[in-house]
Write an enzyme that holds these catalytic residues in place. Sequence first.
Site: not given
Ligand code: GLU
Length: 631
Positions: A446, A510, A534
Amino acid sequence: MTTPAKPQSPAGRLSATPQADLPLRRHHRLAILLLCGLAACASPGPDPAGGFRYTPPSAPPAAPAPEGASGFTPKPGWEAQHFMVAAANPLATDAGYQVLKAGGSAVDAAIAVQMVLGLVEPQSSGIGGGAFLMHWDGKRVQAFDGRETAPAAATPELFLRDGKPLPFLEAVIGGRSVGTPGALRMLEMAHREHGRLPWKDLFAPAIRLAEEGFLISPRLATMLAAPEAKTLRNDPDMAAYFFNADGSPKAAGTRLKNPELAKVLRDIATRGSAAFYEGNIARDIVARVRKHPTNPGLLSEADLAGYAPKQREPLCTEYRVYRLCGMPPPSSGALAIAQMLAILEHTDIVKHPPVQADFGLEPSPQAAHLFSEAGRLAYADRNRYVADPDFVPLPGASPASLLNPAYIKGRASLIGERSMGVARPGTPAGATLALADDRSPELPSTSHISVVDAQGRAVAMTTTIENGFGAQIMVRGFLLNNQLTDFSFLPAENGTPIANRVQPNKRPRSSMAPTLVFMRNSGALSMSVGSPGGSAIINYVGKTLVGTLDWGLDAQQAISLPNFGSRNGPTELEQGRASTALVDGLKARGHDVRVIVQTSGLQAIQRSAPEGKVMWFGGADPRREGVVMGD
Ligand code: GLU
């Protein structure tokens, strides 16, 4: 060299001691050196125009910077008068800078940055993924939702085998986890409203770099060499692109060309997003997903053709003298942060500024206690209640119920002198659903982009293909996301449905939290900020907000502050950047402390003192390769 203007010191609460202790050097040469050390560039030279321009790479880099736990490279913070862009890779930042210099808008710059990021930081984001973009045009805040959707054929049992959730990595790798990408159509929607330069021009930097080649950055090289990356070789396109003939990962400084992606980008530049969502490219995406040899998925051409980005009502809340606007559900980011801050308003965290440790500033034990407890309460509600609101409405059908002052006051009253351990979700008005499953561990990916343009328009955009290298499928030079693993693998618990279960066409929950901060009284933009990480994004962005808004740190100091907080499990401190005093202070308050790697990738742009000449001050995360540029 210009004298650095102090960033705005809200309500005169600048904590003079910690700030004075930090050796900030915000001049151009250091910015250039830092940028080159991080991004494998060579032949640096001061910009004749006097900005933070750097010379693009033309020779192999210095030795790779360390990654992960030890990958902390102090950064100075950057200043500029008219416009500024902050992104996770210097080549991407430079693309945004060129666009802004040519009179482009914040959205124009974000598009150019995204296209380069997809090339040079392919493990994190790209046209095969999704994004959320917050926009300020000087009068109005807008929230653009480019989140992936589940295929129409998906069922709540997508990630179950024999009634049991699949192991995380088994779910991630392959076609099963691939959602309909949303970033590109969302950017096109934002460009239609806020673009100033022609769409096709915004692809030029990425096309040039893809054709002429770019040097693999230390971070990308480290990720390719990580044990978790061994499965990447199973995809023939990734094997050929990222690895040598003998199977070893390509090293930092290797020149990488991506003619296939250049062709895709040329097509999109000329024909718009339809070139991606319909026709040969879409067909190739679908074929690779559905015919994946071990883990086929359900994505169809109709899913791609039908993808619709959305504009949502921004989630704006007031905090002390500020107004914060972020992405509402399907992201839990802004709502959880708003809850945390509202809860913290009932505490005296403002009176507990960071303290000096061997390595620099760190939160005091009492501040870390209060922040972690607020986090526990917010994450508990997030896990229970937040999902795609088009499928599962929030309690009371709006964020208002979870932010109701009386409800928040009740939640805040649960914070005592000792840790509550694990918080239970509250019962806001209109609550009905069962607990959602929590997230599994992941490779950090990300990316976050912050931009302000010369007209004062601003963007905060967080963009992702989910896990590092997404679903580990490369199509025509770009990677496909594994965003569907952001759904709860379990559809129900004890027969009660989980809010964030898989449903056809639904967006997975998210944590991304692109945030715009304004002064409540004047309405002036104060900051654009966000991070990958995440579910820990909420704590990373929350820390940066408390650091700047409550403790008067500048954006760079706040970003550099060690990460800390709780996701309603243990209290997490950052490996290598937590003193014994902090650990002991928290343990004495009953916290179950874990010291772990916390690779945030914060980027922020903050308005400097209005009376000064310098208008913008930018910070980039020392834990990744980001830099800031502006004039
Ligand atoms: N997929 C995650 C989200 O949308 C983000 C993943 C990350 O930041 O590593 O919350």
